[in-house]
Design a protein around this motif. Sequence first.
Motif, PDB file in Angstrom:
ATOM      1  N   THR A 244       0.820  -1.223   0.000  1.00 39.21           N
ATOM      2  CA  THR A 244       0.000   0.000   0.000  1.00 39.21           C
ATOM      3  C   THR A 244       0.854   1.273   0.000  1.00 39.21           C
ATOM      4  O   THR A 244       0.324   2.355   0.245  1.00 39.21           O
ATOM      5  N   LEU A 245       2.152   1.146  -0.263  1.00 46.53           N
ATOM      6  CA  LEU A 245       2.944   2.375  -0.429  1.00 46.53           C
ATOM      7  C   LEU A 245       2.295   3.203  -1.537  1.00 46.53           C
ATOM      8  O   LEU A 245       1.797   2.641  -2.509  1.00 46.53           O
ATOM      9  N   PRO A 246       2.301   4.519  -1.399  1.00 47.52           N
ATOM     10  CA  PRO A 246       1.574   5.308  -2.398  1.00 47.52           C
ATOM     11  C   PRO A 246       2.195   5.259  -3.795  1.00 47.52           C
ATOM     12  O   PRO A 246       1.495   5.437  -4.786  1.00 47.52           O
ATOM     13  N   CYS A 247       3.511   5.027  -3.871  1.00 42.61           N
ATOM     14  CA  CYS A 247       4.154   5.011  -5.195  1.00 42.61           C
ATOM     15  C   CYS A 247       4.362   3.571  -5.669  1.00 42.61           C
ATOM     16  O   CYS A 247       4.288   2.632  -4.876  1.00 42.61           O
ATOM     17  N   PRO A 248       4.633   3.389  -6.958  1.00 47.81           N
ATOM     18  CA  PRO A 248       4.862   2.034  -7.470  1.00 47.81           C
ATOM     19  C   PRO A 248       6.093   1.374  -6.848  1.00 47.81           C
ATOM     20  O   PRO A 248       7.054   2.049  -6.446  1.00 47.81           O
ATOM     21  N   THR A 249       6.047   0.044  -6.819  1.00 48.28           N
ATOM     22  CA  THR A 249       7.145  -0.757  -6.285  1.00 48.28           C
ATOM     23  C   THR A 249       7.496  -1.829  -7.312  1.00 48.28           C
ATOM     24  O   THR A 249       6.618  -2.365  -7.986  1.00 48.28           O
ATOM     25  N   ILE A 250       8.782  -2.132  -7.392  1.00 47.61           N
ATOM     26  CA  ILE A 250       9.252  -3.169  -8.321  1.00 47.61           C
ATOM     27  C   ILE A 250      10.127  -4.137  -7.537  1.00 47.61           C
ATOM     28  O   ILE A 250      11.045  -3.712  -6.814  1.00 47.61           O
ATOM     29  N   ALA A 251       9.870  -5.439  -7.664  1.00 49.54           N
ATOM     30  CA  ALA A 251      10.780  -6.439  -7.101  1.00 49.54           C
ATOM     31  C   ALA A 251      11.720  -6.883  -8.212  1.00 49.54           C
ATOM     32  O   ALA A 251      11.262  -7.324  -9.269  1.00 49.54           O
ATOM     33  N   ALA A 252      13.016  -6.727  -7.984  1.00 47.12           N
ATOM     34  CA  ALA A 252      14.029  -7.231  -8.916  1.00 47.12           C
ATOM     35  C   ALA A 252      14.536  -8.530  -8.298  1.00 47.12           C
ATOM     36  O   ALA A 252      15.354  -8.519  -7.373  1.00 47.12           O
TER      37      ALA A 252
END
Length: 258
Positions: free
Chosen positions: A92-100
């Motif tokens: 639910t972080l407001p910005c996008p998240t990417i798992a590498a």
Amino acid sequence: MSFVQSSQEGSILTLTLNRPEALNALNAQVLADIDRALDAVDLASVRCVLFTGAGEKAFAAGADIAAMADMTPEEAAAFSRRGNAVFRRIETLPCPTIAAVNGYALGGGCELAMACDIRLCAENAVFGQPEVTLGITPGFGGTQRLMRLVGMGRAKELIYSARNVKAPEALSMGLVNGVYPAEELLPAAKKLAERIARNAPLAVRACKAAMSEGVDLPMDEAIDAEVRAFSGCFDTQDQKRGMQAFLNKQKNIEFQNN
Ligand code: CAA
């Protein structure tokens, strides 16, 4: 000493699980260090968060089995609640998240990747929920997020059988969005993060909020979430900047977060 290394370049925050001697296994301290790393940044200045793992073998090989081995049911419930709270915070972080995903993403590692918006992985990545081989269920969201991502039938097969999935199969079932040679994974993840970061940040956040809110709602209510997100953008300067730039045939405008 922290098990999470944090670095911010411009508006891109990279959090690296840093416990390679245990394949970045998630114990109470790793969970607390993720929380602390997020507490320590000004999230308004962040347009994308990247999660990855230190070392060449693992993103995270799961919750720490040694730490769980002697838990009582009450302690296990507290550990599951804690892991779920941290992963829900990430989701639910407001910005996008990417798992590498640079290697094994098993159990809690797969669950961490699934709490992110987007997953990219290296060719050596291995995903799986091996918990039933240990006499337990997934505990950090796996029973809930895997089926939402890959469908009920596939999720049930993977969780009941504890079968691991290599990168090409993960790609074919939509668990990851892209597969890269190991050395190209982080550059590719950063390139995607930078591309996201160039777009109007409040609009990107509104897209995330609308999708997150709408996914479990009936369509009519979900559409209301989109109407709110869309109309809210018209209260921003970035909407005016973006549309005026288009009309003036101006390229490469800088959005300002307002
Ligand atoms: N917990 C604790 N320690 C772990 C770990 C874990 N999940 N995964 C790996 N490690 C440790 C190993 O014990 C080993 O430590 P030592 O060197 O001190 O012996 C070190 O990391 C390296 O691991 P291996 O020697 O096993 O490495 P490998 O290359 O032979 O195997 C692996 C790699 C296949 C990933 C194997 O380590 C493995 O199967 N790990 C466990 C995977 C797993 O079952 N994960 C699910 C955990 S339960 C869970 O996550 C529940 C939840 O949802 C909350």
